[in-house]
Write an enzyme that holds these catalytic residues in place. Structure first.
Site: not given
Ligand code: SF4
Length: 388
Positions: A107, A127, A131, A134, A236-237, A355
């Site tokens: 996408e 991926c 994470c 996500c 970073l998160h 996002c």
């Protein structure tokens, strides 16, 4: 030299193995033309035809000789991933599902604003990192994208927007490598695609308008610093290792202090470079005032701004979006700490284009997707049992 050896060497190329010229930057293209006995400047001509004018049919490239126009189709092709589906959000955001080989889809998202249009580009099919906030991570991983599949997203978006043509202002002015995948785990193809985005004969995007986002693959941040000239965003998160090990597990390999050192080196290497720290706001997890104060501490000496991203939920997610008032308190603490801090406006939520929501369709090689689906099914079963 006899007459035979003076003739251009015929190159036998089997049609399935045709060179996709979208895989090449200008230097690679010049090398290709030399390899087929042509002058390297042909690269400039083809580059402009493909990337500036959107032409992929050699027959239409009128400044090439007739003989070359007739010869090229047997040697090479220009092929971007096809658009399989387009969705348009109420806020104007567009999401394209692009078809790759063997059942994989990725996408790409275009976010129009008043004075700019940002394209969010994918670098991998799924991926390999995991994470926990996500949506892409839940899909597992299949493979890295090729250069043509990465730059092909930009090519398709530019050409599609041009074809729609309602608004001349509506075009790609910024690219963020923030779609599916970790771009620094697919370094070479991403690096070549970045060079094409920046090339004045292709998309001519300035350094500040091309941003690569990484979860923190430290050795390749240094490599990017040496080999490319783009801006950096860091996912970073979390403001401490304990929390970041959970949210962004690659942190166990490259902890925060090591990552921040790499960011300082990146900024120092070429003055004026931009770094953005991306920080997803998860209710009750990383959004407390003490987290904001920890964040200020770890960012000392890193020239950066902070972008707070309200979490975009997806089916099966374990987190909630932070409350507006908590985000505002967090923001004001970080601002007082000396960092420009913005809150990202959520765009394209109604088409799952916001996002962290990109999923595509992935032939998963990690079995992670099957485990995730099983987990959702279990949770739903437990829920329906408890309602019974
Ligand atoms: S946030 Fe980025 S690096 Fe992490 S799992 Fe999602 S796509 Fe991969």
């Amino acid at each position: 030299m006899n007459a035979l050896s003076a003739m251009p060497i015929p190159i036998q190329v089997i049609s399935e193995n045709k060179r996709n010229l979208l895989d090449l930057d200008r230097k690679g293209l010049a090398e290709f033309f030399v390899s087929i006995g042509e002058k390297p400047f042909r690269a400039q001509q083809i580059f402009k035809w493909v990337h500036q004018r959107g032409i992929t049919d050699f027959a239409l490239m009128t400044d090439l000789s007739k003989a070359l126009r007739e010869r090229l189709p047997s040697l090479c092709e220009i092929k971007a991933p096809e658009i399989a589906k387009e969705q348009c959000s109420l806020d104007g955001t567009r999401k394209w599902l692009l078809r790759l080989d063997s059942g994989n889809y990725i996408e790409t998202v275009f976010i129009p604003e008043k004075k700019r249009g940002t394209l969010c580009v994918s670098s991998q099919v799924g991926c390999a990192l995991n994470c926990t906030f996500c949506s892409t991570a839940t899909q597992g991983f299949n493979r890295n994208l090729t250069v043509s599949e990465i730059i092909g997203q930009v090519w398709q978006a530019v050409m599609r927007l041009r074809a729609i043509g309602e608004d001349k202002e509506c075009t790609v002015t910024n690219v963020v490598m923030m779609g599916m995948g970790e771009p620094l785990l697919n370094f070479e193809p991403v690096n070549i695609a970045l060079a094409i985005m920046r090339d004045e004969l292709a998309y001519a995007l300035p350094r500040r308008r091309v941003t690569l986002s990484t979860s923190g693959i430290v050795p390749n941040i240094d490599r990017l610093s040496r080999e490319a000239d783009v801006s950096l965003a860091v996912s970073l998160h979390a403001p401490n290792d304990l929390l970041r090990n959970v949210l962004v597990p690659i942190n166990k390999k490259y902890p925060i202090s090591v990552l921040m050192d790499a960011c300082r080196r990146f900024a120092m290497d070429k003055p004026g470079r931009h770094i953005t720290m991306e920080y997803v706001m998860l209710q009750g997890v990383n959004d407390k005032p003490e987290h904001a104060r920890q964040l200020i501490k770890i960012l000392q000496g890193v020239p950066c701004k902070v972008n707070l991203i309200p979490f975009n939920p997806f089916k099966g997610a374990s987190y909630q979006r932070s409350l507006k008032e908590d985000i505002e308190v967090f923001r004001s603490i970080v601002v007082k700490g000396g960092f420009i801090t913005t809150v990202r406006k959520t765009r394209g939520e109604d088409i799952d284009a916001a996002c962290g929501q990109l999923v595509g369709q992935i032939i998963d090689r990690t079995k992670r997707n099957a485990r995730f689906v099983a987990k959702i099914a279990d949770t739903e079963e437990i829920r329906s049992e408890s309602y019974a």
